[in-house]
Enzyme design. Structure first.
Site, short mmCIF file in Angstrom:
data_model
loop_
_atom_site.label_atom_id
_atom_site.label_comp_id
_atom_site.label_asym_id
_atom_site.label_seq_id
_atom_site.Cartn_x
_atom_site.Cartn_y
_atom_site.Cartn_z
N GLU A 84 0.85 -1.20 0.00
CA GLU A 84 0.00 0.00 0.00
C GLU A 84 0.88 1.24 0.00
O GLU A 84 1.99 1.21 0.50
CB GLU A 84 -0.95 -0.02 1.20
N HIS A 143 9.25 20.00 0.81
CA HIS A 143 9.00 21.00 1.84
C HIS A 143 9.96 20.76 2.99
O HIS A 143 9.91 19.72 3.65
CB HIS A 143 7.56 20.91 2.37
N CYS A 191 5.71 5.08 8.88
CA CYS A 191 6.31 4.39 7.73
C CYS A 191 7.77 4.76 7.46
O CYS A 191 8.63 3.89 7.46
CB CYS A 191 5.48 4.65 6.48
#
Ligand code: UDX
Length: 433
Positions: free
Chosen positions: A151, A254, A263
């Site tokens: 995922e 950023h 993660c």
């Protein structure tokens, strides 16, 4: 398709609800009885925008159910997803596969007829082989194809990411799984989301390589930000200037206090360990990990410098505690290291977060305020750690009137210097010399 999600944590629940929304019949299974009970009563255990409505409408439609029991649903399933946690193993940073292996054994015992077993949990290369071995050993008669389908969901945007993915990656060795997985993702496939079929090991590595690359990209711009401060340049303009190059791309440039979350920290570490074990070290990633770790605490020193080098006995207001906005997740949040550095230096810390306070209470001992303004009362400095929308348009005059000294350290470059300074603040941002 009849789908079972084993593990109803973040990934299992979001994926299960989305699959149900595609029209599949989904059972989300979890061992935690209180979680399943809560879900049956419509209580969602995590904060994820849109998830509560998605769960509610699919439960109502009869496509989404919850169970603590795995055997029944698995025996009737076409596809079983393993979506249990893979935390960092204590001590060595390897992914802990205990839950994945246990799930594989339990699934094996209940399988009936041809079933596709899919690993959705983020797992090191070779785990699919091990899952297959466990299933065949536990139940030699099981007719299974073991597939990898990582995922790529971002917390806070998970439903959008699931329904409009940049790509779907499916790793398989048994060709019988290909039409089944195509059917599972049919609505996305029809929407022309690229469905990339690879070998199982390749698919497992794609997930780690993607997260490691993004972590490296953030770390790159963070170091450039530090250099900008030294040479009198502006990191936001550098990001724009390099991001417009199509080969580089504007996203994940950023500069900030360092990446956190469930993660990037875990997956970069696991990839580095796997690579070392295979005698093929990924030194860029090892360095990324080290830079990011030290950066978080360095942000504490930046705050201390902003108040003249000494925070002992002074109050510091912290705006935002979660690792990013639109989540209640505190895992590896930069706020943890920043708060610790400030407390070690003798500061009194008061914090506020729109959604993360309950989790934060388990992780840090500070004063928890009910609003940013309450946190700022009598503070010598306010630090914006997480760029929640609630902090984007603060009433700066009110803030100043409450604070002992008007100093704002903006670790997410949310504000513009001239605007904040016009309200009488000393303003410190990231990467602006
Ligand atoms: C990430 C991946 O994006 C997702 O594909 C994967 O499945 C899980 O890990 P997530 O951890 O939810 O998702 O958050 P993400 O939005 O990627 O942000 C991770 C961290 O990087 C946050 O701490 C965030 O503040 C930081 N970040 C992100 C930056 O500092 N700068 C950026 O430009 C982007």
């Amino acid at each position: 398709m009849r789908i079972v999600m084993v593990g109803s944590g973040y990934v299992g629940l979001v994926s299960g609800a989305c699959f149900a929304d595609f029209g599949h019949e989904v059972v989300c299974v979890d061992k935690a009885a209180d979680k399943i009970e809560a879900l049956r009563n419509g209580v969602i255990p995590i904060f994820e925008p849109g998830l509560d409505q998605l769960v509610e409408s699919n439960v109502k439609a009869g496509r989404l159910t919850f169970s603590t029991e795995l055997a029944g649903p698995v025996s009737e399933a076409d596809v079983v997803f393993i979506a249990v946690g893979t935390p960092s193993r204590r001590g060595d940073g390897h992914a802990d596969l205990g839950y994945v292996h246990a799930a594989a054994a339990e699934i094996a015992a209940s399988i009936k007829g041809f079933t596709v077993v899919v690993t959705k949990s983020t797992v090191p290369v070779g785990t699919g082989d091990e899952v297959e071995r466990i299933i065949r050993e536990t139940n030699p008669d099981a007719d299974v194809a073991v597939v990898s389908n990582p995922e790529f969901l971002r917390e806070g945007a998970a439903i959008e990411d699931f329904k409009r993915p940049d790509r779907i990656v499916v790793g398989l060795s048994d060709e019988r799984a290909r039409p089944v997985m195509t059917e599972v993702y049919r609505p996305l496939y029809l929407n022309q989301s690229p469905l990339l079929f690879t070998s199982r090991r390749t698919s497992e590595l794609i997930k780690y390589a993607a997260n490691a690359f993004l972590a490296m990209k953030i770390t790159f711009i963070n170091e450039v930000a530090d250099l900008c401060e030294k040479v009198g340049a502006d990191v936001q303009d550098v990001s724009r200037g390099i991001g417009l190059d199509g080969r580089i791309g504007a996203k994940f440039l950023h500069a900030g206090p360092g990446y956190g979350g469930s993660c990037f920290p875990k997956d970069t570490l696991a990839l580095a360990k796997t690579a070392q074990d295979h005698d093929s070290p990924v030194r860029l990633i090892e360095t990324t990990i080290a830079i990011n770790d030290s950066r978080k605490r360095a942000m504490g020193r930046k705050v201390i410098a902003a108040v003249g080098g000494d925070v002992r006995g002074k109050k510091v207001a912290v705006f935002g505690l979660t690792f990013k906005p639109n989540t209640d997740d505190m895992r590896d949040s930069p706020a943890i290291a920043i708060v610790q550095a400030l407390k070690d230096a003798g500061a009194i810390v008061s914090g506020y977060d729109p959604e993360g306070m309950n989790n934060a209470r388990q992780m840090m001992e500070i004063d928890f305020a009910t609003s940013p303004y309450e946190a700022a009362r009598d503070a010598h400095v306010a630090v914006l750690v997480t760029e929640w929308n609630a902090f984007r348009a603060l009433d700066l005059d009110r803030l100043k009137s409450l604070m002992a000294a008007p100093v704002l350290v903006d670790l997410r470059n949310v504000y513009r210097a001239h605007e904040v300074e016009a309200h009488g603040f000393a303003y410190h941002s990231i990467g602006k010399g």
